[in-house]
Design an enzyme around this catalytic site. Structure first.
Site, PDB file in Angstrom:
ATOM      1  N   ARG A   1       0.834  -1.202   0.000  1.00  0.00           N
ATOM      2  CA  ARG A   1       0.000   0.000   0.000  1.00  0.00           C
ATOM      3  C   ARG A   1       0.868   1.251   0.000  1.00  0.00           C
ATOM      4  NH1 ARG A   1      -4.686   2.271  -1.502  1.00  0.00           N
ATOM      5  NH2 ARG A   1      -5.870   3.296   0.153  1.00  0.00           N
TER       6      ARG A   1
ATOM      7  N   THR B   1      -8.793   1.048  -9.694  1.00  0.00           N
ATOM      8  CA  THR B   1      -8.274  -0.245  -9.269  1.00  0.00           C
ATOM      9  C   THR B   1      -8.438  -1.361 -10.297  1.00  0.00           C
ATOM     10  OG1 THR B   1      -8.835   0.477  -7.027  1.00  0.00           O
ATOM     11  CG2 THR B   1      -8.208  -1.796  -7.279  1.00  0.00           C
TER      12      THR B   1
ATOM     13  N   THR C   1      -3.758  -0.733  -7.597  1.00  0.00           N
ATOM     14  CA  THR C   1      -4.497   0.509  -7.810  1.00  0.00           C
ATOM     15  C   THR C   1      -3.600   1.725  -7.952  1.00  0.00           C
ATOM     16  OG1 THR C   1      -6.297   1.872  -6.900  1.00  0.00           O
ATOM     17  CG2 THR C   1      -4.719   0.977  -5.332  1.00  0.00           C
TER      18      THR C   1
ATOM     19  N   ASP D   1      -7.564   8.688  -0.073  1.00  0.00           N
ATOM     20  CA  ASP D   1      -8.245   7.642   0.691  1.00  0.00           C
ATOM     21  C   ASP D   1      -8.193   7.900   2.192  1.00  0.00           C
ATOM     22  OD1 ASP D   1      -9.285   6.141  -1.324  1.00  0.00           O
ATOM     23  OD2 ASP D   1      -7.825   4.518  -1.217  1.00  0.00           O
TER      24      ASP D   1
ATOM     25  N   SER E   1      -7.745   1.346   2.770  1.00  0.00           N
ATOM     26  CA  SER E   1      -8.177   0.852   1.465  1.00  0.00           C
ATOM     27  C   SER E   1      -9.462   0.044   1.637  1.00  0.00           C
ATOM     28  CB  SER E   1      -7.073  -0.022   0.870  1.00  0.00           C
ATOM     29  OG  SER E   1      -7.525  -0.703  -0.282  1.00  0.00           O
ATOM     30  N   SER E   2     -10.095  -0.260   0.509  1.00  0.00           N
ATOM     31  CA  SER E   2     -11.202  -1.217   0.480  1.00  0.00           C
ATOM     32  C   SER E   2     -10.849  -2.462  -0.313  1.00  0.00           C
ATOM     33  CB  SER E   2     -12.440  -0.556  -0.134  1.00  0.00           C
ATOM     34  OG  SER E   2     -12.863   0.543   0.628  1.00  0.00           O
TER      35      SER E   2
END
Length: 559
Positions: free
Chosen positions: A81, A375, A393, A415, A439-440
């Site tokens: 990430r 993404t 992403t 985000d 994040s999702s």
């Protein structure tokens, strides 16, 4: 029913890849044929996606990877990430004390996070890969140099974002030559990206994080009128994380995902745990919209999702910097109590976050809703039985609309919560130095009672990824659908407190019945990007079934 062209189900016996572009899937399968494994194929696919699907992911973004090592029977999670630069202030996205507009914040250098996808893939490859690292970049380098015909989807994305892309000289020259957006079928060449890919192939991730490429990235971020804070020290200091996956039972299976900083693993497991108290198998969603069982299926998916989002918005952030009660949020007793809040006849008022055990710490404020987009996802099963799910992403379509060395940079810092605190209480997902934004992304692997993987999946779609993945899991595990049917289903899911239904599909017709039950409903276009592989074992051996979301350009390929 779904007004989309459905791809034919993919079948295989040895190995399979499912990715968001045919050229990327072909590169991954070619790596497997050459003796590579799932991690090798993921590196090659990501490199090609950077060329052919630049609006969604690439070298300038981040990724989360879930990997099953069949030989060691070990599951691992890899966190690539993006991270905030060390100098970011908590007021990064405030102007005169108020949150900036999304695109006011997202376009330019301000929202660019330190990229992590290539560092993470390098670490995973060093531990688990088989083929030489340089070999994995050859397909992407060739495509960037020789060009490829752009798809209708990419052409539409360029046309729809032409004004913002046109503000950056490199993006304008690449996507808007002669001032006009590229059209479908145009051969797109990106020699600058080819040179960057070649440097990474030769020098590893250091080529991106140190030296002249890193200097150009930092200069682009800091030199933009909407300047950011990234330095070459931020790029050099980035480190991926190897994390312990989160897992929970669902009926006869075990579901596993990636822990924070993504909220996806926890939220998907929460949704499924809440639905485990319902007879989902009896609620076939393929009936007419007037049928009660179709409305009930949407009702339960929506309520479980809304409860999970309430907890997500209060508690989940970068667990390296904020105490996140992961154990409490997945505690079976806690989730049983949350499941009792679901009324089969009536939607709850906007659900409130619960009080999970082992919470501790200072009270937190829930993050106000804000957009999440973009993404790509890829799923892989190799001939040795290794399985991999990776979501990757640059956040919004075309990220920050800012290019360096042929690659688009992310706008991942959007985000974070734009508000660092609310009503005097800190927001868990507030901006912080070196912090990773929530994040999702929800790469997921499902295991059977013997501990063997039976499904590998994930999706694109911003915060809607959570609902997309949960719905696909219910479709495969409860409704017995093959992956292609599951990923093509009309999308139904929660986005914060709202129940969303996919426009142009049978799901949209459910809106009046759900509104009558008290749901806040929005009918909207859904750009999910689900890619799933099902692993079936029987007397004849292993069979693989693949599914690629027909809303995008992807395919599942195997042999």
């Amino acid at each position: 029913m779904l007004l989309l062209l459905l791809a034919l189900p993919a079948q295989a016996q040895r190995q399979m890849v499912a990715a968001a572009h045919p050229l990327a899937a072909e590169a991954g399968l070619a790596v497997l044929r050459a003796g590579g494994n799932a991690v090798d194929a993921a590196v090659a696919i990501q490199a090609v996606l950077a060329v052919v699907e630049p609006q969604a992911s690439g070298l300038g973004g981040g990724a989360l990877l879930l990997h099953w090592d069949a030989g060691a029977r070990k599951l691992s999670a890899w966190d690539g990430r993006e991270a905030a630069p060390a100098a970011v202030p908590p007021t990064l996205f405030l102007r005169d004390g108020q949150p900036m507009g999304f695109y006011e914040a997202a376009v330019g250098g301000r929202a660019v996070g330190v990229p992590g996808a290539i560092r993470m893939l390098e670490a995973a490859h060093r531990n688990l890969g088989r083929l030489p690292w340089p070999q994995l970049f050859a397909p992407a380098i060739a495509l960037a140099e020789q060009g490829f015909p752009i798809t209708a989807r990419l052409a539409a994305a360029i046309a729809g974002d032409a004004e913002r892309l046109g503000r950056d000289p490199q993006a304008r020259a690449l996507f808007l030559p002669n001032g006009r957006p590229l059209v479908e079928g145009t051969v797109l060449r990106n020699p600058a990206l080819a040179a960057t890919l070649r440097a990474i192939a030769d020098q590893g991730a250091d080529a991106l994080h140190r030296g002249p490429i890193a200097a150009d990235i930092a200069a682009a971020v800091r030199g933009h009128p909407n300047a950011g804070y990234m330095t070459t020290d931020d790029l050099a200091g980035y480190e991926p994380r190897r994390r312990e996956p989160v897992c929970a039972p669902y009926r006869i299976w075990t579901l596993c995902g990636v822990p924070p900083p993504t909220s996806g693993g926890i939220a998907v497991l929460q949704i499924m745990a809440l639905l485990a108290h319902q007879d989902m198998a009896s609620l076939d969603p393929r009936g007419e919209p007037s049928e009660v069982r179709a409305v009930d299926a949407a009702h339960l998916l929506g309520e479980a999702g809304r409860l999970a989002f309430a907890d997500r918005n209060r508690y989940v952030a970068d667990a390296d910097q904020v105490p996140v009660p992961v154990r409490g949020l997945l505690d079976p007793t806690y989730l049983m109590l949350r499941a009792q809040l679901i009324d089969r006849d009536r939607a709850a008022t906007p659900p409130r976050p619960g009080n999970p055990p082992w919470g501790g710490g200072a009270p937190l404020a829930s993050q106000p809703p804000q957009p999440e987009h973009g993404t790509s996802h890829l799923s892989i099963v190799d001939a040795a039985g290794n399985a991999l799910a990776m979501t990757t992403t640059i956040e919004d379509a075309f990220g920050a609309r800012l290019m360096a060395r042929g690659m688009l940079l992310n706008n991942e810092l959007t985000d974070f919560s734009f508000l660092p605190e609310l009503e005097g209480r800190p927001v868990a997902n507030r901006v912080g130095p070196a912090k990773r934004p929530r994040s999702s992304m929800s790469p997921t692997i499902v295991f059977d009672a013997e501990g063997l993987p039976v499904a590998v999946l994930g999706s694109a779609g911003g915060m809607r990824i959570i609902g997309h993945v949960a719905q696909a899991l219910v479709a495969m595990l409860d409704w017995g659908m093959e992956p292609q049917a599951a990923v093509a289903l009309p999308r139904i899911g929660a986005a914060n407190a709202t129940l969303e239904l996919e426009a142009g599909t049978a799901a949209a017709a459910l809106a009046p019945a759900l509104q009558a039950r008290g749901f806040p409903v929005e009918v909207r276009a859904m750009t999910s990007g689900l890619h799933a592989i099902r692993i079936l074992r029987g007397p004849e051996g292993v069979r693989l079934q693949g599914g690629a979301d027909p809303r995008r350009d992807g395919v599942a390929l195997g042999e």
